[in-house]
Design an enzyme around this catalytic site. Structure first.
Site, PDB file in Angstrom:
ATOM      1  N   GLY A   1      -4.387   6.399 -10.191  1.00  0.00           N
ATOM      2  CA  GLY A   1      -4.860   5.299  -9.823  1.00  0.00           C
ATOM      3  C   GLY A   1      -5.422   5.508  -8.330  1.00  0.00           C
ATOM      4  O   GLY A   1      -5.334   6.577  -7.747  1.00  0.00           O
TER       5      GLY A   1
ATOM      6  N   ALA B   1      -9.724  -3.658  12.069  1.00  0.00           N
ATOM      7  CA  ALA B   1      -8.461  -3.047  12.610  1.00  0.00           C
ATOM      8  C   ALA B   1      -7.400  -3.394  11.827  1.00  0.00           C
ATOM      9  O   ALA B   1      -6.237  -3.936  12.240  1.00  0.00           O
ATOM     10  CB  ALA B   1      -8.333  -3.618  13.774  1.00  0.00           C
TER      11      ALA B   1
ATOM     12  N   GLY C   1      -7.979   1.286   8.838  1.00  0.00           N
ATOM     13  CA  GLY C   1      -8.618   1.636  10.105  1.00  0.00           C
ATOM     14  C   GLY C   1      -7.666   2.315  10.971  1.00  0.00           C
ATOM     15  O   GLY C   1      -8.013   3.175  11.840  1.00  0.00           O
TER      16      GLY C   1
ATOM     17  N   HIS D   1      26.146   5.866  14.026  1.00  0.00           N
ATOM     18  CA  HIS D   1      25.711   6.485  15.583  1.00  0.00           C
ATOM     19  C   HIS D   1      25.809   7.743  15.523  1.00  0.00           C
ATOM     20  O   HIS D   1      26.499   8.561  15.053  1.00  0.00           O
ATOM     21  CB  HIS D   1      26.853   5.866  16.477  1.00  0.00           C
ATOM     22  CG  HIS D   1      26.361   6.274  17.997  1.00  0.00           C
ATOM     23  ND1 HIS D   1      25.369   5.464  18.588  1.00  0.00           N
ATOM     24  CD2 HIS D   1      26.979   7.238  18.590  1.00  0.00           C
ATOM     25  CE1 HIS D   1      25.431   6.186  19.777  1.00  0.00           C
ATOM     26  NE2 HIS D   1      26.240   7.119  19.884  1.00  0.00           N
TER      27      HIS D   1
HETATM   28  P1  FAD Z   1      -4.845   1.254  -8.684  1.00  0.00           P
HETATM   29  O1  FAD Z   1      -4.196   2.126  -8.159  1.00  0.00           O
HETATM   30  O2  FAD Z   1      -6.228   0.731  -8.096  1.00  0.00           O
HETATM   31  O3  FAD Z   1      -5.279   1.658 -10.326  1.00  0.00           O
HETATM   32  C1  FAD Z   1      -6.262   1.163 -10.996  1.00  0.00           C
HETATM   33  C2  FAD Z   1      -6.492   2.199 -12.040  1.00  0.00           C
HETATM   34  O4  FAD Z   1      -7.374   1.680 -13.139  1.00  0.00           O
HETATM   35  C3  FAD Z   1      -7.329   3.155 -11.607  1.00  0.00           C
HETATM   36  O5  FAD Z   1      -6.886   4.613 -11.891  1.00  0.00           O
HETATM   37  C4  FAD Z   1      -8.788   3.064 -12.353  1.00  0.00           C
HETATM   38  O6  FAD Z   1      -9.708   4.321 -12.517  1.00  0.00           O
HETATM   39  C5  FAD Z   1      -8.388   2.639 -13.623  1.00  0.00           C
HETATM   40  N1  FAD Z   1      -9.361   1.633 -14.116  1.00  0.00           N
HETATM   41  C6  FAD Z   1     -10.026   0.787 -13.626  1.00  0.00           C
HETATM   42  N2  FAD Z   1     -10.774   0.151 -14.593  1.00  0.00           N
HETATM   43  C7  FAD Z   1     -10.669   0.810 -15.868  1.00  0.00           C
HETATM   44  C8  FAD Z   1     -11.045   0.567 -17.097  1.00  0.00           C
HETATM   45  N3  FAD Z   1     -11.841  -0.289 -17.592  1.00  0.00           N
HETATM   46  N4  FAD Z   1     -10.741   1.582 -18.015  1.00  0.00           N
HETATM   47  C9  FAD Z   1      -9.644   2.400 -17.575  1.00  0.00           C
HETATM   48  N5  FAD Z   1      -9.396   2.435 -16.515  1.00  0.00           N
HETATM   49  C10 FAD Z   1      -9.626   1.684 -15.466  1.00  0.00           C
HETATM   50  N6  FAD Z   1      -0.387   0.716  -0.645  1.00  0.00           N
HETATM   51  C11 FAD Z   1       0.868   0.843  -0.262  1.00  0.00           C
HETATM   52  O7  FAD Z   1       1.486   0.421  -0.693  1.00  0.00           O
HETATM   53  N7  FAD Z   1       1.185   2.001   0.650  1.00  0.00           N
HETATM   54  C12 FAD Z   1       0.198   2.645   1.206  1.00  0.00           C
HETATM   55  O8  FAD Z   1       0.637   3.445   2.032  1.00  0.00           O
HETATM   56  C13 FAD Z   1      -1.001   2.478   0.939  1.00  0.00           C
HETATM   57  N8  FAD Z   1      -2.079   3.287   1.384  1.00  0.00           N
HETATM   58  C14 FAD Z   1      -3.232   3.124   1.048  1.00  0.00           C
HETATM   59  C15 FAD Z   1      -4.292   3.986   1.699  1.00  0.00           C
HETATM   60  C16 FAD Z   1      -5.660   4.062   1.221  1.00  0.00           C
HETATM   61  C17 FAD Z   1      -6.689   4.613   1.872  1.00  0.00           C
HETATM   62  C18 FAD Z   1      -5.872   2.951   0.347  1.00  0.00           C
HETATM   63  C19 FAD Z   1      -7.497   2.652  -0.089  1.00  0.00           C
HETATM   64  C20 FAD Z   1      -4.842   2.012  -0.294  1.00  0.00           C
HETATM   65  C21 FAD Z   1      -3.697   2.147   0.039  1.00  0.00           C
HETATM   66  N9  FAD Z   1      -2.630   1.377  -0.602  1.00  0.00           N
HETATM   67  C22 FAD Z   1      -1.569   1.582   0.066  1.00  0.00           C
HETATM   68  C23 FAD Z   1      -2.875   0.452  -1.556  1.00  0.00           C
HETATM   69  C24 FAD Z   1      -2.621   0.749  -3.053  1.00  0.00           C
HETATM   70  O9  FAD Z   1      -3.076   1.996  -3.273  1.00  0.00           O
HETATM   71  C25 FAD Z   1      -2.898   0.006  -4.002  1.00  0.00           C
HETATM   72  O10 FAD Z   1      -2.284  -1.113  -3.580  1.00  0.00           O
HETATM   73  C26 FAD Z   1      -2.254   0.350  -5.269  1.00  0.00           C
HETATM   74  O11 FAD Z   1      -3.154   1.684  -5.636  1.00  0.00           O
HETATM   75  C27 FAD Z   1      -2.771  -0.854  -6.401  1.00  0.00           C
HETATM   76  O12 FAD Z   1      -2.367  -0.409  -7.541  1.00  0.00           O
HETATM   77  P2  FAD Z   1      -2.754  -0.893  -8.824  1.00  0.00           P
HETATM   78  O13 FAD Z   1      -1.989  -0.302 -10.089  1.00  0.00           O
HETATM   79  O14 FAD Z   1      -2.883  -2.265  -9.158  1.00  0.00           O
HETATM   80  O15 FAD Z   1      -4.476  -0.113  -9.068  1.00  0.00           O
HETATM   81  P1  NAI Z   2      -7.035  -4.989   5.884  1.00  0.00           P
HETATM   82  O1  NAI Z   2      -7.150  -6.162   5.093  1.00  0.00           O
HETATM   83  O2  NAI Z   2      -5.947  -4.434   6.047  1.00  0.00           O
HETATM   84  O3  NAI Z   2      -7.916  -4.916   7.071  1.00  0.00           O
HETATM   85  C1  NAI Z   2      -9.305  -5.213   7.271  1.00  0.00           C
HETATM   86  C2  NAI Z   2      -9.907  -5.743   8.502  1.00  0.00           C
HETATM   87  O4  NAI Z   2     -11.020  -5.768   8.696  1.00  0.00           O
HETATM   88  C3  NAI Z   2      -9.239  -7.058   9.064  1.00  0.00           C
HETATM   89  O5  NAI Z   2      -8.590  -7.003  10.136  1.00  0.00           O
HETATM   90  C4  NAI Z   2     -10.267  -7.713   9.031  1.00  0.00           C
HETATM   91  O6  NAI Z   2     -10.226  -8.957   9.865  1.00  0.00           O
HETATM   92  C5  NAI Z   2     -11.379  -6.880   9.577  1.00  0.00           C
HETATM   93  N1  NAI Z   2     -12.720  -7.427   8.973  1.00  0.00           N
HETATM   94  C6  NAI Z   2     -13.284  -7.986   8.093  1.00  0.00           C
HETATM   95  N2  NAI Z   2     -14.602  -7.954   7.945  1.00  0.00           N
HETATM   96  C7  NAI Z   2     -14.968  -7.571   9.114  1.00  0.00           C
HETATM   97  C8  NAI Z   2     -16.336  -7.298   9.753  1.00  0.00           C
HETATM   98  N3  NAI Z   2     -17.465  -7.830   9.048  1.00  0.00           N
HETATM   99  N4  NAI Z   2     -16.313  -6.633  10.827  1.00  0.00           N
HETATM  100  C9  NAI Z   2     -15.254  -6.192  11.467  1.00  0.00           C
HETATM  101  N5  NAI Z   2     -13.906  -6.347  11.108  1.00  0.00           N
HETATM  102  C10 NAI Z   2     -14.031  -7.088   9.975  1.00  0.00           C
HETATM  103  O7  NAI Z   2      -8.057  -3.985   4.921  1.00  0.00           O
HETATM  104  P2  NAI Z   2      -8.098  -2.333   4.888  1.00  0.00           P
HETATM  105  O8  NAI Z   2      -7.426  -1.821   5.989  1.00  0.00           O
HETATM  106  O9  NAI Z   2      -9.468  -2.071   4.413  1.00  0.00           O
HETATM  107  O10 NAI Z   2      -6.955  -2.028   3.779  1.00  0.00           O
HETATM  108  C11 NAI Z   2      -7.229  -2.592   2.391  1.00  0.00           C
HETATM  109  C12 NAI Z   2      -5.967  -2.542   1.509  1.00  0.00           C
HETATM  110  O11 NAI Z   2      -5.424  -1.495   1.317  1.00  0.00           O
HETATM  111  C13 NAI Z   2      -5.022  -3.619   2.477  1.00  0.00           C
HETATM  112  O12 NAI Z   2      -5.006  -4.814   1.766  1.00  0.00           O
HETATM  113  C14 NAI Z   2      -3.777  -2.998   2.362  1.00  0.00           C
HETATM  114  O13 NAI Z   2      -2.996  -3.764   1.955  1.00  0.00           O
HETATM  115  C15 NAI Z   2      -3.803  -1.680   1.661  1.00  0.00           C
HETATM  116  N6  NAI Z   2      -3.512  -0.497   2.334  1.00  0.00           N
HETATM  117  C16 NAI Z   2      -2.168  -0.406   2.478  1.00  0.00           C
HETATM  118  C17 NAI Z   2      -1.795   0.448   3.324  1.00  0.00           C
HETATM  119  C18 NAI Z   2      -0.165   0.647   3.553  1.00  0.00           C
HETATM  120  O14 NAI Z   2       0.402  -0.300   2.995  1.00  0.00           O
HETATM  121  N7  NAI Z   2       0.240   1.362   4.582  1.00  0.00           N
HETATM  122  C19 NAI Z   2      -2.618   1.527   3.827  1.00  0.00           C
HETATM  123  C20 NAI Z   2      -4.049   1.438   3.631  1.00  0.00           C
HETATM  124  C21 NAI Z   2      -4.351   0.276   2.754  1.00  0.00           C
END
Ligand code: FAD
Ligand code: NAI
Length: 466
Positions: free
Chosen positions: A40, A181, A185, A445
């Site tokens: 995913g 932010a 971001g 510690h």
């Molecule tokens: P996904 O991981 O999105 O998986 C969904 C899967 O379903 C995909 O493989 C897709 O191809 C498949 N799929 C969709 N539709 C179909 C279909 N019709 N048939 C077959 N397959 C299909 N979360 C954290 O907790 N810690 C982090 O550090 C973190 N960092 C992130 C960094 C980035 C840049 C991003 C974008 C996200 C990050 N997240 C993080 C969020 C995290 O990736 C998601 O919350 C998590 O992957 C959600 O898991 P999921 O199983 O719901 O879906």
């Molecule tokens: P986010 O929801 O964390 O942040 C989006 C930000 O964009 C918010 O601060 C919002 O106010 C702002 N925003 C919305 N519309 C805007 C606009 N038009 N102009 C300027 N600012 C605007 O979403 P983000 O960073 O895209 O991450 C997506 C998801 O992925 C999050 O929900 C997060 O849970 C998950 N994720 C988790 C990580 C982790 O757990 N370390 C790492 C990366 C992603």
């Protein structure tokens, strides 16, 4: 006779973990995945690649700025970005292989293709113009989420990128403009700042990291500014044009007013994510969505169609991998007749920057709004011995406890390794523990975790080292 007990659509952390747990519980399970690799968003374009780049870029920055003061003399480190991207890819591949192994080990069939729900007990799997219908007792939708787009700003994944493009840039942009932010971001902004970019973050709200504790967000913003981040809060980007050489972003105050133009080489759009349900045939099958396009579920993850369940980013709640995993386990246990359950009050959140930010439970703002009387215990890393000797003293631990019962309601940490430290708070909160329980727990510690104990002592106004 159904061929399977359970078909899971999507193999992100929600889907594959659900499949493994269901198999452990004796079910015959298949997963359907349309992406070329399993795992995913998290494994392919999310958690894992971003953490690989955060680690590598942090090492680069440490080598350039911290080694000398520790007496480690090296010549200025040079960036080999293709090698760093290779390091990232190795991490992805290793984890994807790990999921493939888990599927085999647990005798889970992997059906490559796009899944569509035809009705209760029927999933159509299509790939390369061919399709087959699979029969199953139960279906779990775990199709995750997709990037949210900004109207009028076309993502080309080269110069105007989402997180996916920002994880694979061919060179560090001179000027990176980040829209939003939030977590992405600040994490990916940190990666590219460390690798040489000037980073400006434009945020619609008047604060960074909405949802996190306000005091934590303010302190963290100051730390990021010291590192070189520039923030434009209360602002929105209304359009991005190119003059051939540079991108010209039009920025307006969120409340309206005169626009200004800011030049950038790359623009990263990260304004949140949206549930992904394309091609699942939900409407025709009778699976209802809520008003935000998420699959509607009840307290037991059941959708409006009998035998169909949903978990992870595609349903309500924080879009986090560990939340998806826990829901995957819970729904598998429910299907096996057990009492699967997720405690949404104790889901940690971590921002993997340097320093890290971590949080679990209620923020001060939430407690105030709910009218809960609370006490605060705070302890800065400047007073923590280990942090002092390592000269990494940015940040603090803050514990919020119920004023009457002393039960811990929220813990918020800014600091190195904050993402590891938060889990003692999670365990404490799962057991309904008090600040006093934490304060009387012996901590090794010298560790940074002693700051957590001291913050707990500070709830009772008796921190030792402050
Ligand atoms: P996904 O991981 O999105 O998986 C969904 C899967 O379903 C995909 O493989 C897709 O191809 C498949 N799929 C969709 N539709 C179909 C279909 N019709 N048939 C077959 N397959 C299909 N979360 C954290 O907790 N810690 C982090 O550090 C973190 N960092 C992130 C960094 C980035 C840049 C991003 C974008 C996200 C990050 N997240 C993080 C969020 C995290 O990736 C998601 O919350 C998590 O992957 C959600 O898991 P999921 O199983 O719901 O879906
Ligand atoms: P986010 O929801 O964390 O942040 C989006 C930000 O964009 C918010 O601060 C919002 O106010 C702002 N925003 C919305 N519309 C805007 C606009 N038009 N102009 C300027 N600012 C605007 O979403 P983000 O960073 O895209 O991450 C997506 C998801 O992925 C999050 O929900 C997060 O849970 C998950 N994720 C988790 C990580 C982790 O757990 N370390 C790492 C990366 C992603």
């Amino acid at each position: 006779m159904a061929t399977y007990d359970l078909v899971v659509i999507g193999t992100g952390p929600g889907g594959y973990v659900c499949a493994v747990r269901a198999s452990q519980l004796g079910m015959k399970v298949a997963v359907v995945e349309k992406n070329a690799s399993l795992g995913g968003t998290c494994l392919n374009v999310g958690c894992m690649p971003s953490k690989a780049l955060l680690h590598a870029s942090e090492m680069f920055e440490e080598a350039a700025h911290s080694f000398a003061k520790m007496g480690v003399s090296i010549s200025a480190p040079k960036l080999d970005l293709p090698a760093m991207m290779n390091f990232k890819q190795q991490g992805i591949d290793g984890n994807v292989k790990g999921v493939e192994f888990l599927m085999k080990k647990n005798k889970i069939d992997v059906l490559k293709g796009s899944g569509k729900i035809l009705g209760t007990g029927k999933v159509e799997v299509s790939a390369d113009g061919k399709s087959q219908v699979i029969e199953t007792k139960n279906i779990v939708i775990a199709t995750g989420s997709d990037i949210a787009r900004l109207k009028g700003i076309e993502i080309d994944e080269k110069r105007i990128v989402s997180s996916t493009g920002a994880l694979s840039l061919e060179k560090a942009p001179g000027r990176l403009l980040v829209i939003g932010a939030g977590v992405i971001g600040l994490e990916l902004g940190s990666v590219w700042r460390r690798l040489g970019s000037e980073v400006m973050v434009v945020e619609f709200l008047d604060r960074i990291l909405p949802g996190m504790d306000g005091e934590v967000a303010r302190q963290f913003q100051r730390i990021l500014e010291k590192q070189g981040f520039a923030f434009k809060l209360g602002s929105k980007v209304t359009g991005v044009e190119s003059n051939g050489k540079a991108l010209l972003a039009k920025i307006e105050p969120a409340a309206g007013g005169a626009a200004e133009t800011i030049e950038a080489d790359v623009v990263l759009v990260c304004i949140g994510r949206v549930p992904y349900t394309d091609g699942l045939g939900l409407k025709e099958a009778g699976v209802a969505l809520d008003n935000r396009g998420r699959v509607q579920i009840d307290a037991h993850f059941a959708t409006t169609l009998k035998g169909v369940y949903a978990i992870g980013d595609v349903v309500a709640g924080p879009m986090l991998a560990h939340k998806a995993e826990d829901e995957g386990v819970a729904v598998a246990e429910i299907l096996a007749g057990q009492a699967g359950h997720v405690n949404y009050d104790v889901i940690p959140g971590v921002v993997y920057t340097t320093p890290e930010v971590s949080s679990v439970g209620k923020t001060e703002e939430e407690l105030k709004q709910a009218g809960v009387a609370y006490t605060v215990g705070k302890f800065p890393f400047t007073a923590n011995g280990r942090s002092k000797v390592n000269q990494t003293t940015d940040g603090f631990v803050k514990i919020l406890a119920d004023a009457k019962t002393d039960r811990v309601l929220g813990v918020h940490i800014v600091g190195r390794e904050a993402g590891e430290m938060i889990h003692e708070a999670c365990v404490l909160m799962e057991f309904g523990g008090s600040a006093e329980d934490l304060a009387r727990t012996c901590h090794a510690h010298p560790t940074r975790s002693e700051a957590v104990k001291e913050a707990a002592l500070a709830v009772g106004k008796r921190a030792i080292h402050m």
